[in-house]
Design a protein around this motif. Structure first.
Motif, PDB file in Angstrom:
ATOM      1  N   PHE A  30       0.819  -1.284  -0.056  1.00 40.89           N
ATOM      2  CA  PHE A  30       0.006  -0.002   0.083  1.00 40.89           C
ATOM      3  C   PHE A  30       1.110   1.227   0.021  1.00 40.89           C
ATOM      4  O   PHE A  30       1.754   1.435   0.776  1.00 40.89           O
ATOM      5  CB  PHE A  30      -0.897  -0.108   1.315  1.00 40.89           C
ATOM      6  CG  PHE A  30      -1.660  -1.087   1.237  1.00 40.89           C
ATOM      7  CD1 PHE A  30      -3.207  -1.111   0.836  1.00 40.89           C
ATOM      8  CD2 PHE A  30      -1.302  -2.264   1.845  1.00 40.89           C
ATOM      9  CE1 PHE A  30      -3.838  -2.371   1.210  1.00 40.89           C
ATOM     10  CE2 PHE A  30      -2.234  -3.437   2.102  1.00 40.89           C
ATOM     11  CZ  PHE A  30      -3.334  -3.318   1.643  1.00 40.89           C
ATOM     12  N   GLN A  31       0.713   2.090  -0.755  1.00 42.29           N
ATOM     13  CA  GLN A  31       1.366   3.498  -1.014  1.00 42.29           C
ATOM     14  C   GLN A  31       0.357   4.756  -0.137  1.00 42.29           C
ATOM     15  O   GLN A  31      -0.957   4.813  -0.543  1.00 42.29           O
ATOM     16  CB  GLN A  31       1.589   3.800  -2.235  1.00 42.29           C
ATOM     17  CG  GLN A  31       2.429   5.183  -2.279  1.00 42.29           C
ATOM     18  CD  GLN A  31       3.055   5.748  -3.539  1.00 42.29           C
ATOM     19  OE1 GLN A  31       2.795   4.748  -4.537  1.00 42.29           O
ATOM     20  NE2 GLN A  31       3.907   6.427  -3.539  1.00 42.29           N
ATOM     21  N   LEU A  32       1.029   5.358   0.672  1.00 37.35           N
ATOM     22  CA  LEU A  32       0.376   6.480   1.115  1.00 37.35           C
ATOM     23  C   LEU A  32      -0.197   7.532   0.431  1.00 37.35           C
ATOM     24  O   LEU A  32       0.515   7.577  -0.541  1.00 37.35           O
ATOM     25  CB  LEU A  32       1.442   7.175   2.140  1.00 37.35           C
ATOM     26  CG  LEU A  32       0.847   8.333   2.955  1.00 37.35           C
ATOM     27  CD1 LEU A  32      -0.029   7.947   4.055  1.00 37.35           C
ATOM     28  CD2 LEU A  32       2.130   9.114   3.519  1.00 37.35           C
ATOM     29  N   GLU A  51       4.115  -2.485   3.541  1.00 36.41           N
ATOM     30  CA  GLU A  51       3.901  -3.980   2.719  1.00 36.41           C
ATOM     31  C   GLU A  51       3.579  -4.828   4.004  1.00 36.41           C
ATOM     32  O   GLU A  51       4.144  -5.031   5.100  1.00 36.41           O
ATOM     33  CB  GLU A  51       5.262  -4.351   2.281  1.00 36.41           C
ATOM     34  CG  GLU A  51       5.040  -5.726   1.699  1.00 36.41           C
ATOM     35  CD  GLU A  51       6.050  -6.024   0.680  1.00 36.41           C
ATOM     36  OE1 GLU A  51       6.003  -6.937  -0.066  1.00 36.41           O
ATOM     37  OE2 GLU A  51       7.150  -5.110   0.563  1.00 36.41           O
ATOM     38  N   ILE A  52       2.305  -5.735   3.633  1.00 36.05           N
ATOM     39  CA  ILE A  52       1.487  -6.366   4.959  1.00 36.05           C
ATOM     40  C   ILE A  52       1.569  -7.972   4.563  1.00 36.05           C
ATOM     41  O   ILE A  52       1.213  -8.038   3.001  1.00 36.05           O
ATOM     42  CB  ILE A  52       0.313  -6.170   5.235  1.00 36.05           C
ATOM     43  CG1 ILE A  52       0.197  -4.596   5.765  1.00 36.05           C
ATOM     44  CG2 ILE A  52      -0.373  -6.865   6.340  1.00 36.05           C
ATOM     45  CD1 ILE A  52      -1.047  -4.044   5.970  1.00 36.05           C
ATOM     46  N   ILE A 101      -3.831   7.520   5.043  1.00 33.49           N
ATOM     47  CA  ILE A 101      -4.741   6.693   4.197  1.00 33.49           C
ATOM     48  C   ILE A 101      -3.665   6.223   2.996  1.00 33.49           C
ATOM     49  O   ILE A 101      -3.211   7.119   2.516  1.00 33.49           O
ATOM     50  CB  ILE A 101      -5.997   7.635   3.458  1.00 33.49           C
ATOM     51  CG1 ILE A 101      -6.763   8.168   4.651  1.00 33.49           C
ATOM     52  CG2 ILE A 101      -6.572   6.825   2.590  1.00 33.49           C
ATOM     53  CD1 ILE A 101      -7.849   9.130   4.424  1.00 33.49           C
ATOM     54  N   SER A 102      -3.909   4.885   2.911  1.00 33.09           N
ATOM     55  CA  SER A 102      -2.933   4.450   1.987  1.00 33.09           C
ATOM     56  C   SER A 102      -3.629   3.488   0.779  1.00 33.09           C
ATOM     57  O   SER A 102      -4.662   2.741   1.317  1.00 33.09           O
ATOM     58  CB  SER A 102      -1.823   3.409   2.451  1.00 33.09           C
ATOM     59  OG  SER A 102      -1.134   4.204   3.258  1.00 33.09           O
ATOM     60  N   LYS A 103      -3.508   3.546  -0.252  1.00 30.78           N
ATOM     61  CA  LYS A 103      -3.968   2.736  -1.339  1.00 30.78           C
ATOM     62  C   LYS A 103      -3.462   1.658  -1.710  1.00 30.78           C
ATOM     63  O   LYS A 103      -2.090   1.527  -1.941  1.00 30.78           O
ATOM     64  CB  LYS A 103      -4.460   3.593  -2.570  1.00 30.78           C
ATOM     65  CG  LYS A 103      -5.185   4.586  -2.551  1.00 30.78           C
ATOM     66  CD  LYS A 103      -6.801   4.217  -2.750  1.00 30.78           C
ATOM     67  CE  LYS A 103      -7.472   5.623  -2.471  1.00 30.78           C
ATOM     68  NZ  LYS A 103      -8.663   5.422  -1.911  1.00 30.78           N
ATOM     69  N   ARG A 104      -3.857   0.135  -2.241  1.00 31.66           N
ATOM     70  CA  ARG A 104      -3.242  -0.889  -2.549  1.00 31.66           C
ATOM     71  C   ARG A 104      -2.548  -0.690  -3.842  1.00 31.66           C
ATOM     72  O   ARG A 104      -3.330   0.094  -4.825  1.00 31.66           O
ATOM     73  CB  ARG A 104      -4.256  -2.036  -2.454  1.00 31.66           C
ATOM     74  CG  ARG A 104      -3.460  -3.448  -2.950  1.00 31.66           C
ATOM     75  CD  ARG A 104      -4.467  -4.433  -3.157  1.00 31.66           C
ATOM     76  NE  ARG A 104      -5.509  -4.648  -1.975  1.00 31.66           N
ATOM     77  CZ  ARG A 104      -5.187  -5.608  -0.914  1.00 31.66           C
ATOM     78  NH1 ARG A 104      -3.904  -6.053  -0.977  1.00 31.66           N
ATOM     79  NH2 ARG A 104      -6.008  -5.714  -0.056  1.00 31.66           N
ATOM     80  N   VAL A 105      -1.275  -1.089  -3.983  1.00 32.74           N
ATOM     81  CA  VAL A 105      -0.726  -0.844  -5.362  1.00 32.74           C
ATOM     82  C   VAL A 105      -0.146  -2.246  -6.030  1.00 32.74           C
ATOM     83  O   VAL A 105       0.092  -2.376  -7.195  1.00 32.74           O
ATOM     84  CB  VAL A 105       0.666   0.052  -5.365  1.00 32.74           C
ATOM     85  CG1 VAL A 105       0.306   1.483  -4.849  1.00 32.74           C
ATOM     86  CG2 VAL A 105       1.556  -0.584  -4.231  1.00 32.74           C
TER      87      VAL A 105
END
Length: 127
Positions: A7-9, A40-41, A122-126
């Protein structure tokens, strides 16, 4: 629901006041405020490994939901705590800071609360 992914901020609120409140030096706050960190999770059942890369700073925390683990805080301090999973929310208390990470579709919202100061990322999945 699986948290696994990268995920990127996208945006953040109250970064500077929150970082000042937890004692981060001004030079680090200035460097970090415009960086788009990558989270990264990795998830295997209740076992998690969370890696947050912000510029050259890499923060890695591994834990099992419901079991005490040693976690690194934003200031680099190591503290023992227990991460809880409630539906789509991971929550943990670290030295007076309440952290809640919520997954909604391809968006992760991380809310850190210290007293009445709230810092939201808030981060979106990349991937």
């Amino acid at each position: 629901m699986a948290f696994a992914g990268k995920f990127q901020l996208e945006s953040q609120e109250n970064f500077e006041p929150f970082m000042k409140a937890i004692g981060l030096p001004d030079d680090l706050i200035a460097k970090g405020k415009d960086l788009k960190s990558i989270t990264e999770i990795e998830q295997n059942g209740d076992d998690f490994k969370v890696t947050v890369t912000t510029g050259t700073k890499v923060l890695v925390n591994a834990f099992t939901v419901g079991q005490e683990a040693e976690l690194e805080t934003l200031t680099g301090e190591k503290v023992k705590s227990v991460v809880h999973l409630n539906g789509t929310k991971l929550s943990v208390s670290l030295k007076g800071i309440e952290s809640v990470t919520e997954l909604s579709g391809d968006t992760i919202t991380n809310t850190l609360t210290l007293g009445d100061l709230v810092y939201k990322r808030i981060s979106k999945r990349v991937t």
